[in-house]
Scaffold this motif. Structure first.
Motif, PDB file in Angstrom:
ATOM      1  N   ALA A   1      73.099  32.396  20.149  1.00 30.49           N
ATOM      2  CA  ALA A   1      73.917  33.556  19.818  1.00 30.49           C
ATOM      3  C   ALA A   1      74.352  34.262  21.091  1.00 30.49           C
ATOM      4  CB  ALA A   1      73.134  34.517  18.930  1.00 30.49           C
ATOM      5  N   SER A   2      75.426  35.009  20.994  1.00 33.51           N
ATOM      6  CA  SER A   2      75.943  35.754  22.139  1.00 33.51           C
ATOM      7  C   SER A   2      76.424  37.119  21.670  1.00 33.51           C
ATOM      8  CB  SER A   2      77.094  34.999  22.814  1.00 33.51           C
ATOM      9  OG  SER A   2      78.167  34.794  21.910  1.00 33.51           O
ATOM     10  N   VAL A   3      76.458  38.066  22.583  1.00 33.47           N
ATOM     11  CA  VAL A   3      76.938  39.412  22.265  1.00 33.47           C
ATOM     12  C   VAL A   3      78.445  39.348  22.053  1.00 33.47           C
ATOM     13  CG1 VAL A   3      77.153  41.781  23.097  1.00 33.47           C
ATOM     14  CG2 VAL A   3      75.078  40.465  23.586  1.00 33.47           C
ATOM     15  N   VAL A   4      78.896  39.846  20.918  1.00 31.61           N
ATOM     16  CA  VAL A   4      80.301  39.727  20.551  1.00 31.61           C
ATOM     17  C   VAL A   4      81.122  40.820  21.217  1.00 31.61           C
ATOM     18  CG1 VAL A   4      80.122  41.206  18.513  1.00 31.61           C
ATOM     19  CG2 VAL A   4      81.862  39.429  18.586  1.00 31.61           C
ATOM     20  N   ASN A   5      82.381  40.512  21.473  1.00 29.44           N
ATOM     21  CA  ASN A   5      83.341  41.513  21.923  1.00 29.44           C
ATOM     22  C   ASN A   5      83.922  42.173  20.676  1.00 29.44           C
ATOM     23  OD1 ASN A   5      85.319  43.081  23.090  1.00 29.44           O
ATOM     24  ND2 ASN A   5      86.614  41.366  23.714  1.00 29.44           N
ATOM     25  N   VAL A   6      83.414  43.350  20.347  1.00 24.78           N
ATOM     26  CA  VAL A   6      83.820  44.002  19.102  1.00 24.78           C
ATOM     27  C   VAL A   6      85.265  44.469  19.139  1.00 24.78           C
ATOM     28  CG1 VAL A   6      81.475  44.749  18.563  1.00 24.78           C
ATOM     29  CG2 VAL A   6      82.958  46.234  19.927  1.00 24.78           C
ATOM     30  N   PHE A   7      85.860  44.523  20.315  1.00 28.13           N
ATOM     31  CA  PHE A   7      87.242  44.980  20.436  1.00 28.13           C
ATOM     32  C   PHE A   7      88.237  43.837  20.347  1.00 28.13           C
ATOM     33  CE2 PHE A   7      84.760  48.060  23.014  1.00 28.13           C
ATOM     34  CZ  PHE A   7      84.875  49.122  22.138  1.00 28.13           C
TER      35      PHE A   7
ATOM     36  N   GLU B   1      75.732  35.991  14.044  1.00 22.19           N
ATOM     37  CA  GLU B   1      77.089  35.491  14.239  1.00 22.19           C
ATOM     38  C   GLU B   1      78.042  36.638  14.537  1.00 22.19           C
ATOM     39  OE1 GLU B   1      79.088  33.928  10.844  1.00 22.19           O
ATOM     40  OE2 GLU B   1      77.689  34.910   9.469  1.00 22.19           O
ATOM     41  N   ASP B   2      79.205  36.291  15.069  1.00 25.27           N
ATOM     42  CA  ASP B   2      80.148  37.312  15.537  1.00 25.27           C
ATOM     43  C   ASP B   2      80.579  38.257  14.426  1.00 25.27           C
ATOM     44  OD1 ASP B   2      79.893  36.063  17.925  1.00 25.27           O
ATOM     45  OD2 ASP B   2      81.937  35.264  18.023  1.00 25.27           O
ATOM     46  N   SER B   3      80.842  37.720  13.233  1.00 24.51           N
ATOM     47  CA  SER B   3      81.330  38.567  12.150  1.00 24.51           C
ATOM     48  C   SER B   3      80.286  39.597  11.725  1.00 24.51           C
ATOM     49  CB  SER B   3      81.736  37.702  10.952  1.00 24.51           C
ATOM     50  OG  SER B   3      80.622  36.964  10.468  1.00 24.51           O
ATOM     51  N   ILE B   4      79.015  39.239  11.775  1.00 27.04           N
ATOM     52  CA  ILE B   4      77.955  40.185  11.415  1.00 27.04           C
ATOM     53  C   ILE B   4      77.864  41.297  12.454  1.00 27.04           C
ATOM     54  CG2 ILE B   4      75.457  40.447  11.150  1.00 27.04           C
ATOM     55  CD1 ILE B   4      75.373  37.693   9.894  1.00 27.04           C
ATOM     56  N   GLN B   5      77.905  40.927  13.724  1.00 24.82           N
ATOM     57  CA  GLN B   5      77.852  41.950  14.780  1.00 24.82           C
ATOM     58  C   GLN B   5      79.060  42.873  14.713  1.00 24.82           C
ATOM     59  OE1 GLN B   5      76.664  40.492  18.780  1.00 24.82           O
ATOM     60  NE2 GLN B   5      76.416  38.498  17.824  1.00 24.82           N
TER      61      GLN B   5
ATOM     62  N   TRP C   1      68.503  46.650  10.704  1.00 26.44           N
ATOM     63  CA  TRP C   1      69.517  45.830  10.058  1.00 26.44           C
ATOM     64  C   TRP C   1      69.551  44.434  10.645  1.00 26.44           C
ATOM     65  CZ3 TRP C   1      72.324  44.673   6.143  1.00 26.44           C
ATOM     66  CH2 TRP C   1      73.456  43.867   6.279  1.00 26.44           C
ATOM     67  N   PHE C   2      69.493  44.323  11.964  1.00 25.23           N
ATOM     68  CA  PHE C   2      69.512  43.001  12.590  1.00 25.23           C
ATOM     69  C   PHE C   2      68.232  42.225  12.274  1.00 25.23           C
ATOM     70  CE2 PHE C   2      72.693  44.815  15.747  1.00 25.23           C
ATOM     71  CZ  PHE C   2      73.750  44.102  15.213  1.00 25.23           C
ATOM     72  N   PHE C   3      67.087  42.911  12.224  1.00 24.71           N
ATOM     73  CA  PHE C   3      65.849  42.242  11.835  1.00 24.71           C
ATOM     74  C   PHE C   3      65.948  41.739  10.391  1.00 24.71           C
ATOM     75  CE2 PHE C   3      63.388  44.432  15.310  1.00 24.71           C
ATOM     76  CZ  PHE C   3      62.928  43.258  15.890  1.00 24.71           C
ATOM     77  N   PHE C   4      66.553  42.550   9.533  1.00 27.16           N
ATOM     78  CA  PHE C   4      66.742  42.133   8.138  1.00 27.16           C
ATOM     79  C   PHE C   4      67.617  40.888   8.054  1.00 27.16           C
ATOM     80  CE2 PHE C   4      69.387  42.346   4.284  1.00 27.16           C
ATOM     81  CZ  PHE C   4      68.396  42.220   3.315  1.00 27.16           C
ATOM     82  N   MET C   5      68.694  40.847   8.836  1.00 24.85           N
ATOM     83  CA  MET C   5      69.565  39.684   8.834  1.00 24.85           C
ATOM     84  C   MET C   5      68.833  38.441   9.320  1.00 24.85           C
ATOM     85  SD  MET C   5      72.281  40.641   7.436  1.00 24.85           S
ATOM     86  CE  MET C   5      73.035  39.026   7.633  1.00 24.85           C
ATOM     87  N   MET C   6      67.940  38.607  10.293  1.00 25.75           N
ATOM     88  CA  MET C   6      67.171  37.461  10.780  1.00 25.75           C
ATOM     89  C   MET C   6      66.220  36.932   9.712  1.00 25.75           C
ATOM     90  SD  MET C   6      66.198  38.614  14.679  1.00 25.75           S
ATOM     91  CE  MET C   6      67.420  39.450  15.694  1.00 25.75           C
ATOM     92  N   MET C   7      65.770  37.809   8.837  1.00 29.53           N
ATOM     93  CA  MET C   7      64.836  37.371   7.791  1.00 29.53           C
ATOM     94  C   MET C   7      65.548  36.671   6.642  1.00 29.53           C
ATOM     95  SD  MET C   7      61.944  40.391   7.534  1.00 29.53           S
ATOM     96  CE  MET C   7      63.133  41.695   7.198  1.00 29.53           C
ATOM     97  N   VAL C   8      66.757  37.103   6.308  1.00 32.22           N
ATOM     98  CA  VAL C   8      67.436  36.559   5.136  1.00 32.22           C
ATOM     99  C   VAL C   8      68.469  35.489   5.479  1.00 32.22           C
ATOM    100  CG1 VAL C   8      67.091  38.724   3.877  1.00 32.22           C
ATOM    101  CG2 VAL C   8      69.214  38.373   5.157  1.00 32.22           C
ATOM    102  N   ASN C   9      68.876  35.418   6.729  1.00 24.50           N
ATOM    103  CA  ASN C   9      69.895  34.451   7.144  1.00 24.50           C
ATOM    104  C   ASN C   9      69.250  33.418   8.053  1.00 24.50           C
ATOM    105  OD1 ASN C   9      72.103  33.043   8.211  1.00 24.50           O
ATOM    106  ND2 ASN C   9      73.401  34.853   8.257  1.00 24.50           N
ATOM    107  N   ASP C  10      69.104  32.203   7.555  1.00 27.18           N
ATOM    108  CA  ASP C  10      68.467  31.140   8.329  1.00 27.18           C
ATOM    109  C   ASP C  10      69.454  30.331   9.165  1.00 27.18           C
ATOM    110  OD1 ASP C  10      65.996  31.811   7.252  1.00 27.18           O
ATOM    111  OD2 ASP C  10      66.262  30.478   5.519  1.00 27.18           O
ATOM    112  N   LEU C  11      70.758  30.513   8.929  1.00 29.06           N
ATOM    113  CA  LEU C  11      71.745  29.677   9.601  1.00 29.06           C
ATOM    114  C   LEU C  11      72.253  30.302  10.896  1.00 29.06           C
ATOM    115  CD1 LEU C  11      73.803  28.507   6.486  1.00 29.06           C
ATOM    116  CD2 LEU C  11      71.959  27.302   7.683  1.00 29.06           C
ATOM    117  N   ASP C  12      72.750  31.546  10.812  1.00 27.69           N
ATOM    118  CA  ASP C  12      73.316  32.191  12.002  1.00 27.69           C
ATOM    119  C   ASP C  12      73.281  33.704  11.800  1.00 27.69           C
ATOM    120  OD1 ASP C  12      74.524  32.703  14.377  1.00 27.69           O
ATOM    121  OD2 ASP C  12      76.424  31.722  13.940  1.00 27.69           O
ATOM    122  N   PRO C  13      72.098  34.328  11.923  1.00 25.56           N
ATOM    123  CA  PRO C  13      71.975  35.763  11.599  1.00 25.56           C
ATOM    124  C   PRO C  13      72.699  36.681  12.569  1.00 25.56           C
ATOM    125  CG  PRO C  13      69.955  34.940  12.576  1.00 25.56           C
ATOM    126  CD  PRO C  13      70.818  33.733  12.331  1.00 25.56           C
TER     127      PRO C  13
END
Length: 276
Positions: free
Chosen positions: A149-155, A53-57, A39-51
């Protein structure tokens, strides 16, 4: 009658469940890691701006947590859907409470811990990979700054750092409903539980939206369910009705944690009264 619980017998039941299902669980761990990576590889292929980003993670974490956790819970007592397997399971020398506690250990505790660990492990790898190779994180912007990019705090929800209790309560409530569905429905428990929850939400919406609104004066809830603002129709200003702090906390705690315990208790009695 007081439910019986023997810790030594419960430990043996936990070990037995692991021995019987360890291959499936290990494959599921690998599958979860593979799905997250793809899924993350797919986002990197289709999202050129910020694959990354916090909301995606954060959205990825919540979606797979809820979907995977609910599906796993709905399949935990799948033996009860088969007559031959149900006989063997119900004849195990263990009480219904011990069987329920085994399910809570695997479905609630271990699933949450293992999935969260897998997500953060894959997420850290993917974030580092994106920062190293993706153009969005290696090209300076108009100000000459390279965004990483940075690892998001999902909580953390919308900047609210103390959102963990609300998140856990919502997840455990929904998952507990699917665990009950695995005992209550013999076949297609996942689909039938979804339909049942949908009908339950409609009933609650009708009760809250029509019955309570017709009984309460015109107004709206403020900070929480214990604070209600009455809107004046004569231009005299609004009135604020606020319950005492202790009562508000008790009501909020009941709404927050009451649903998981309610479904767990119903699951126990349903499991205790289950007949082949």
């Amino acid at each position: 009658m007081i439910p019986s619980f023997d810790f030594s017998r419960w430990v043996l039941l936990v070990k037995q469940h692991w021995i019987e299902n360890k291959k499936r669980y290990l494959l599921s761990v690998g599958a979860a890691a593979g799905i997250l990576s793809m899924w993350f590889f797919f986002m990197m292929m289709v999202n050129d701006l910020d694959p990354m980003e916090d909301s995606i993670q954060r959205g990825t974490y919540f979606f797979l947590l809820f979907s995977g956790g609910c599906f796993y819970a709905s399949q935990f007592f799948r033996e009860l859907g088969s007559r031959s397997k149900a006989i063997n399971y119900l004849l195990l020398p263990a009480s219904s409470l011990e069987k329920l506690m085994v399910s809570l250990l695997y479905v609630v505790v271990l699933y949450f811990i293992v999935y969260t660990a897998i997500f953060f492990l894959v997420d850290m790898i993917m974030v580092n990979f994106a920062n190293a190779f993706h153009s969005a994180y290696n090209t300076p912007n108009a100000n000459g700054v390279i965004h990483k990019a940075s690892v998001v705090n999902v909580f953390s929800w919308f900047g609210i750092e103390n959102a963990i209790p609300f998140f856990l309560a919502a997840f455990f409530a929904v998952q507990a409903a699917f665990l009950l569905g695995s005992v209550y429905f013999e076949r297609y428990s996942f689909v039938k539980t979804i339909i049942s929850l949908f009908c339950l939400l409609i009933v609650l919406w009708l009760i809250v939206g029509f019955l309570l609104n017709s009984l309460l004066p015109h107004g709206s809830y403020m900070r929480d369910i214990g604070t209600y603002r009455i809107s004046s129709e004569k231009g005299e200003g609004d009135y604020l009705i606020e319950l005492p702090l202790v009562i508000r906390k008790v009501i909020i705690a009941l709404f927050q944690w009451g649903f998981p315990f309610f479904f767990w208790v119903v699951t126990y009695f349903r499991l205790k009264e289950k007949e082949v």
